[in-house]
Design a protein around this motif. Structure first.
Motif, PDB file in Angstrom:
ATOM      1  N   ILE A   1      43.186  25.666 -45.430  1.00  0.00           N
ATOM      2  CA  ILE A   1      41.932  25.681 -46.173  1.00  0.00           C
ATOM      3  C   ILE A   1      40.804  25.238 -45.251  1.00  0.00           C
ATOM      4  O   ILE A   1      40.900  24.204 -44.585  1.00  0.00           O
ATOM      5  CB  ILE A   1      41.998  24.720 -47.379  1.00  0.00           C
ATOM      6  N   SER A   2      39.752  26.005 -45.196  1.00  0.00           N
ATOM      7  CA  SER A   2      38.576  25.580 -44.438  1.00  0.00           C
ATOM      8  C   SER A   2      37.944  24.381 -45.144  1.00  0.00           C
ATOM      9  O   SER A   2      37.622  24.441 -46.331  1.00  0.00           O
ATOM     10  CB  SER A   2      37.567  26.719 -44.351  1.00  0.00           C
ATOM     11  N   ALA A   3      37.802  23.286 -44.410  1.00  0.00           N
ATOM     12  CA  ALA A   3      37.289  22.046 -45.006  1.00  0.00           C
ATOM     13  C   ALA A   3      35.834  21.791 -44.683  1.00  0.00           C
ATOM     14  O   ALA A   3      35.323  20.684 -44.910  1.00  0.00           O
ATOM     15  CB  ALA A   3      38.141  20.854 -44.563  1.00  0.00           C
TER      16      ALA A   3
ATOM     17  N   VAL B   1      37.557  22.132 -56.034  1.00  0.00           N
ATOM     18  CA  VAL B   1      36.203  21.991 -55.503  1.00  0.00           C
ATOM     19  C   VAL B   1      36.106  22.641 -54.129  1.00  0.00           C
ATOM     20  O   VAL B   1      37.105  22.872 -53.452  1.00  0.00           O
ATOM     21  CB  VAL B   1      35.803  20.501 -55.404  1.00  0.00           C
ATOM     22  N   ARG B   2      34.879  22.937 -53.732  1.00  0.00           N
ATOM     23  CA  ARG B   2      34.640  23.497 -52.397  1.00  0.00           C
ATOM     24  C   ARG B   2      34.616  22.350 -51.391  1.00  0.00           C
ATOM     25  O   ARG B   2      33.831  21.404 -51.518  1.00  0.00           O
ATOM     26  CB  ARG B   2      33.323  24.269 -52.377  1.00  0.00           C
TER      27      ARG B   2
ATOM     28  N   THR C   1      37.446  26.691 -51.461  1.00  0.00           N
ATOM     29  CA  THR C   1      38.140  26.025 -52.559  1.00  0.00           C
ATOM     30  C   THR C   1      39.640  26.225 -52.346  1.00  0.00           C
ATOM     31  O   THR C   1      40.086  27.096 -51.598  1.00  0.00           O
ATOM     32  CB  THR C   1      37.748  26.607 -53.920  1.00  0.00           C
ATOM     33  N   ARG C   2      40.435  25.402 -53.034  1.00  0.00           N
ATOM     34  CA  ARG C   2      41.884  25.557 -52.935  1.00  0.00           C
ATOM     35  C   ARG C   2      42.332  26.936 -53.423  1.00  0.00           C
ATOM     36  O   ARG C   2      43.206  27.561 -52.825  1.00  0.00           O
ATOM     37  CB  ARG C   2      42.562  24.461 -53.748  1.00  0.00           C
TER      38      ARG C   2
ATOM     39  N   ALA D   1      44.410  29.708 -51.391  1.00  0.00           N
ATOM     40  CA  ALA D   1      45.717  30.068 -51.937  1.00  0.00           C
ATOM     41  C   ALA D   1      45.860  31.575 -52.076  1.00  0.00           C
ATOM     42  O   ALA D   1      46.893  32.153 -51.708  1.00  0.00           O
ATOM     43  CB  ALA D   1      45.923  29.391 -53.283  1.00  0.00           C
ATOM     44  N   GLU D   2      44.838  32.225 -52.598  1.00  0.00           N
ATOM     45  CA  GLU D   2      44.904  33.673 -52.776  1.00  0.00           C
ATOM     46  C   GLU D   2      44.931  34.384 -51.425  1.00  0.00           C
ATOM     47  O   GLU D   2      45.640  35.393 -51.255  1.00  0.00           O
ATOM     48  CB  GLU D   2      43.714  34.149 -53.612  1.00  0.00           C
ATOM     49  N   ARG D   3      44.172  33.884 -50.479  1.00  0.00           N
ATOM     50  CA  ARG D   3      44.182  34.448 -49.125  1.00  0.00           C
ATOM     51  C   ARG D   3      45.576  34.365 -48.510  1.00  0.00           C
ATOM     52  O   ARG D   3      46.104  35.354 -47.970  1.00  0.00           O
ATOM     53  CB  ARG D   3      43.160  33.700 -48.263  1.00  0.00           C
TER      54      ARG D   3
END
Length: 203
Positions: A88-90, A118-119, A126-127, A131-133
């Protein structure tokens, strides 16, 4: 065509893991402990997979690719790198400790800690987006197989989210699963009723 099962492996430890810094998509290599963890995981999975049909894909970030290559070398298979398996990009949280994030983004961090979608870091993902990616990459790779095991090496947050997505779990119950530990894995079986989580946080 589809794989019989999917094994999702989290990368070994990095110095940022050891100092509790958010990594996100920052490219941090394994530390010495992580290299050893990757080798032990390779040994454990090799004993289960030797002589079977295996395909391996990995996040293109160094910590995941290093972990994947430890097993691929033993099994004599190639590793395909897929950036969709990245963490996840943080955003602005990357490189910061939890204390620093709590000070700078107290409300967002508390929402994240409670499992809300949350972003991250203001301009990250976002999570559910990650997740979908990640899940879409896993599905694409497993559908390209007609049997055997797909191994995906990636990152704790993205892989946990992908598991929820593959299982069709509503409402993203993030805290229903503990985080995948470094160099541990989860296993999903593919049956006529869809995906089933059969093992989690195995080492």
């Amino acid at each position: 065509m589809t794989a019989d099962r999917v094994i999702l492996v989290r990368h070994g430890r990095t110095t940022w893991n050891a100092t509790a810094r958010f990594q996100g998509q920052t490219d941090i290599a394994l530390d010495d402990v992580g290299v050893g963890q990757a080798r032990r995981t390779a040994d454990a999975l090799y004993d289960q997979l030797v002589g079977t049909q295996v395909r391996m894909v990995s996040s293109d970030l160094s910590r995941a690719a290093q972990t994947a290559r430890a097993l691929a070398t033993k099994l004599h298979v190639e590793v395909d790198l897929d950036p969709r398996l990245r963490e996840i990009s943080a955003g602005e949280w990357e490189g910061r400790t939890r204390d620093e994030i709590t000070e700078g983004w107290p409300e967002d961090f508390e929402a994240w800690r409670l499992g809300r979608d949350v972003r991250l870091g203001g301009n990250g993902e976002t999570r559910s987006e990650a997740a979908e990616r990640c899940a879409s990459a896993i599905i694409e790779h497993e559908k390209a197989m007609d049997e055997g095991t797909l191994i995906c090496v990636g990152h704790g947050g993205a892989l946990r989210g992908a598991i929820f997505s593959l299982l069709g779990t509503p409402d993203w119950p993030w805290n229903a699963l503990e985080g995948l530990r470094n160099a541990h894995w989860a296993e999903l079986q593919n049956g006529n009723r869809g995906w089933r989580l059969s093992r989690y946080n195995v080492s």
